[in-house]
Write an enzyme that holds these catalytic residues in place. Structure first.
Site, PDB file in Angstrom:
ATOM      1  N   TYR A  12      -6.945   2.010   2.283  1.00 18.97           N
ATOM      2  CA  TYR A  12      -6.712   1.432   0.958  1.00 18.97           C
ATOM      3  C   TYR A  12      -7.850   0.487   0.578  1.00 18.97           C
ATOM      4  CZ  TYR A  12      -4.780  -1.214  -2.912  1.00 18.97           C
ATOM      5  OH  TYR A  12      -4.610  -1.802  -4.143  1.00 18.97           O
ATOM      6  N   SER A  24      -6.186  11.846 -48.894  1.00 20.32           N
ATOM      7  CA  SER A  24      -7.304  10.911 -48.890  1.00 20.32           C
ATOM      8  C   SER A  24      -6.980   9.780 -49.848  1.00 20.32           C
ATOM      9  CB  SER A  24      -8.569  11.636 -49.341  1.00 20.32           C
ATOM     10  OG  SER A  24      -9.511  10.701 -49.822  1.00 20.32           O
ATOM     11  N   ASN A  72       0.821  -1.221   0.000  1.00 17.67           N
ATOM     12  CA  ASN A  72       0.000   0.000   0.000  1.00 17.67           C
ATOM     13  C   ASN A  72       0.855   1.271   0.000  1.00 17.67           C
ATOM     14  OD1 ASN A  72      -2.012  -1.849   0.115  1.00 17.67           O
ATOM     15  ND2 ASN A  72      -2.715  -1.339   2.186  1.00 17.67           N
ATOM     16  N   LYS A 117      -4.107   3.286 -12.397  1.00 17.00           N
ATOM     17  CA  LYS A 117      -2.906   3.381 -13.224  1.00 17.00           C
ATOM     18  C   LYS A 117      -3.182   3.590 -14.699  1.00 17.00           C
ATOM     19  CE  LYS A 117      -0.664   1.245  -9.613  1.00 17.00           C
ATOM     20  NZ  LYS A 117      -1.956   0.920  -8.995  1.00 17.00           N
ATOM     21  N   HIS A 156     -17.575  34.558 -31.549  1.00 11.35           N
ATOM     22  CA  HIS A 156     -18.692  33.765 -32.118  1.00 11.35           C
ATOM     23  C   HIS A 156     -18.347  33.189 -33.489  1.00 11.35           C
ATOM     24  CE1 HIS A 156     -21.183  35.814 -29.043  1.00 11.35           C
ATOM     25  NE2 HIS A 156     -20.471  36.869 -29.412  1.00 11.35           N
ATOM     26  N   ASN A 166      -5.466  17.069 -45.520  1.00  8.97           N
ATOM     27  CA  ASN A 166      -6.168  17.089 -44.236  1.00  8.97           C
ATOM     28  C   ASN A 166      -5.226  17.385 -43.066  1.00  8.97           C
ATOM     29  OD1 ASN A 166      -8.455  16.272 -45.666  1.00  8.97           O
ATOM     30  ND2 ASN A 166      -8.000  14.107 -45.313  1.00  8.97           N
ATOM     31  N   LYS A 177      -7.366  16.109 -51.690  1.00 10.30           N
ATOM     32  CA  LYS A 177      -7.487  16.409 -50.251  1.00 10.30           C
ATOM     33  C   LYS A 177      -6.145  16.639 -49.559  1.00 10.30           C
ATOM     34  CE  LYS A 177     -10.640  16.363 -47.854  1.00 10.30           C
ATOM     35  NZ  LYS A 177     -11.498  15.316 -47.325  1.00 10.30           N
ATOM     36  N   GLU A 234      -6.567  17.050 -35.768  1.00 11.29           N
ATOM     37  CA  GLU A 234      -7.826  16.344 -35.459  1.00 11.29           C
ATOM     38  C   GLU A 234      -7.604  15.268 -34.403  1.00 11.29           C
ATOM     39  OE1 GLU A 234      -9.666  14.942 -39.093  1.00 11.29           O
ATOM     40  OE2 GLU A 234      -9.341  16.874 -40.046  1.00 11.29           O
ATOM     41  N   GLN A 264      -6.309   0.196  -7.450  1.00  9.28           N
ATOM     42  CA  GLN A 264      -5.394  -0.358  -8.459  1.00  9.28           C
ATOM     43  C   GLN A 264      -5.768   0.146  -9.862  1.00  9.28           C
ATOM     44  OE1 GLN A 264      -3.971  -4.557  -8.213  1.00  9.28           O
ATOM     45  NE2 GLN A 264      -5.255  -4.851  -9.997  1.00  9.28           N
TER      46      GLN A 264
HETATM   47  N1  ARG Z   1      -1.510  -3.851  -7.076  1.00  7.35           N
HETATM   48  C1  ARG Z   1      -1.976  -3.056  -5.966  1.00  7.35           C
HETATM   49  C2  ARG Z   1      -2.314  -1.656  -6.450  1.00  7.35           C
HETATM   50  O1  ARG Z   1      -1.825  -1.273  -7.464  1.00  7.35           O
HETATM   51  C3  ARG Z   1      -0.918  -2.979  -4.929  1.00  7.35           C
HETATM   52  C4  ARG Z   1      -1.443  -2.856  -3.566  1.00  7.35           C
HETATM   53  C5  ARG Z   1      -2.062  -4.092  -3.130  1.00  7.35           C
HETATM   54  N2  ARG Z   1      -2.501  -3.993  -1.798  1.00  7.35           N
HETATM   55  C6  ARG Z   1      -3.421  -4.811  -1.293  1.00  7.35           C
HETATM   56  N3  ARG Z   1      -3.742  -4.633  -0.081  1.00  7.35           N
HETATM   57  N4  ARG Z   1      -4.000  -5.746  -2.016  1.00  7.35           N
HETATM   58  O2  ARG Z   1      -3.080  -0.948  -5.827  1.00  7.35           O
END
Ligand code: ARG
Length: 461
Positions: free
Chosen positions: A322, A282, A115, A330, A161, A290, A288, A295, A327
């Site tokens: 936690y 195109s 954690n 990420k 506008h 572009n 064309k 975009e 998780q």
């Molecule tokens: N893979 C977990 C995360 O990214 C790591 C922490 C896991 N902790 C737990 N108590 N299961 O959050």
């Protein structure tokens, strides 16, 4: 039920092995393997502190550090391939260390939970990405100042506008974007103060009975400070939300700029040419050209906003401290960082490879209704109240459109039918450059003001 073969870090308490499908579902290795460098950096700092405090011996710490450095090398050159069965990157590294140095590997995790480990990795990752994004924004700011300088004396239409509003120096336009991206850079600088705080030493969430020295770990990792509360240290993802929010604002700015480039490079506007090296064609329509890069940047903005919404929703209602939900932070974090850095960087390059069509712009701005405000302000200088001046000018504009005589070509006698205060000097202000340069106020679109803005901007680069 199919069972897993490898023993997981937390397995000992259970009488049945973890179900393979459940493990496959919960494994995050495919995403968090990106954090391996940060993870090893955090571990080296942690074990250094453990040795300094006498929790592990100097010899043990040495073995662990050598092993970790080798693992970093293996992960970098691809001889160690993280496997999903290891649950997450922290476990990949821990298991590999055990293979290499045996039971001593287990000592690395004294007083540390995944954690506080993952919270540390996230902050180290953020620190690196923020620095890179700031540098990338710096590149964009340099291109903008250069553009502003090159096109300081080029007159373009300013819009409100999406209607032609008043002529302005093109430099003024580029400097508007300078201000926007400069604020983005400041926002990141401000965020860094909250990111650069170490959560290491919070352990699972409640701290540790071991004589840890979190202050020392913080120093070893180059953090400015350490956590104040161990619960908050492992539960806080505000910094991820703030970062994606800062990315969203950057992408919003880019998407507006992208829209201008797309419109201006169209045949209908025809104000700007994108270099062939940054345009696409195109497969069906041979004529064309572009603006796909712009975009794509505009489109990717949507993804980054989605990431922000994902993060806010992941964290909503989570009880302290936690929870495994976290998780899921990420993917949105990595995607936002990579998308935003990539977008700023390619957009700056695209911008460098654009040219304003100065001849066409000069012709268009020389005779246009966007000079109408000049007439109104001319009348104000002749003591006509602005509201009346506006009304008179409106009538002149209506006449100009109906009779297809552009403002600078209206004979003075005709002007005088609308207001007798108008004299031949009216034509002095019916020129685009005179219009631009008669602006007297702070931060306005005149050439002098733009020159001053550029000078101040240079000091900030
Ligand atoms: N893979 C977990 C995360 O990214 C790591 C922490 C896991 N902790 C737990 N108590 N299961 O959050």
């Amino acid at each position: 039920m199919s069972s897993n073969t490898k023993e997981l870090l937390w397995q000992s308490r259970f009488s049945l092995p973890f179900d393979r499908d459940a493990l496959l579902f919960s494994s995050s290795v495919h995403v968090d393997k990106k954090l391996y460098r940060e993870d090893i950096q955090g571990s080296i700092a942690h074990v250094t502190m453990l040795a300094e405090e006498g929790i592990v011996s100097v010899k043990e710490a040495g073995e662990i550090i050598v092993g970790l450095r080798e693992i970093e090398e293996e992960l970098t050159n691809g001889t160690l391939l993280p496997h999903w069965e290891d649950e997450d990157i922290h476990t990949v590294i821990e298991n590999r260390l055990k293979e290499k140095i045996g039971a001593t590997a287990g000592k690395l995790h004294s007083g540390r939970s995944r954690n506080d480990q993952v919270a540390t990795d996230t902050r180290l990752y953020l620190r690196r990405q923020i620095t890179e994004l700031q540098e990338t924004l710096g590149g964009m700011l340099r291109v903008l100042v250069e553009k502003a300088e090159n096109y300081q004396k080029t007159i373009i239409f300013g819009y409100t506008h999406l209607q032609r509003a008043q002529p302005i120096s093109a430099g003024h336009y580029y400097m508007a974007y300078f201000n926007m991206f400069n604020r983005d850079r400041q926002r990141l600088h401000d965020l860094m103060k909250r990111v650069n705080i170490s959560p290491l030493g919070a352990a699972a969430f409640a701290g540790s009975t071991l004589p840890l020295n979190p202050e020392r770990s913080a120093v070893l990792l180059g953090f400015d400070d350490m956590f104040a509360n161990s619960i908050d240290a492992v539960s806080d993802r505000d910094i991820v939300i703030e970062f994606i929010s800062a990315c969203s604002v950057i992408m919003m700015h880019l998407s507006r700029f992208a829209e201008d480039l797309i419109l201006w490079s169209s045949y209908e506007f025809g104000y700007l040419e994108i270099s062939d090296a940054f345009a696409t064609g195109s497969s069906l329509m041979p004529q064309k050209k572009n603006a796909d890069i712009a975009e794509l940047v505009r489109g990717k903005t949507g993804r980054v906003y989605g990431n922000l919404m994902a993060m806010l929703t992941i964290m909503k209602g989570l009880p302290l401290s936690y929870n495994r939900d976290m998780q899921e932070d990420k993917q949105p974090l990595f995607d936002s960082a990579e998308t935003t850095i990539g977008s700023v960087s390619i957009f700056a390059k695209l911008l460098e490879h654009t040219k304003l069509k100065q001849e066409r712009l000069a012709k268009l701005t020389a005779e246009d209704l966007s000079l109408a405000t000049e007439i109104a302000e001319y009348l104000v200088r002749k003591q006509i109240p602005f509201r009346d001046a506006h009304r008179i000018t409106g009538k002149i504009v209506t006449w100009s459109i109906a009779s297809e005589v552009n403002l600078p070509h209206i004979p003075v006698e005709k002007f005088r039918e609308f207001s007798e205060v108008i004299d031949a000097d009216i034509y002095d202000c019916l020129k685009a450059d005179a219009s631009v340069n008669s602006k007297k106020t702070h931060g306005s679109c005149s050439f002098d003001s733009v020159a001053l803005q550029i000078e101040n901007a240079r000091k900030q680069l």
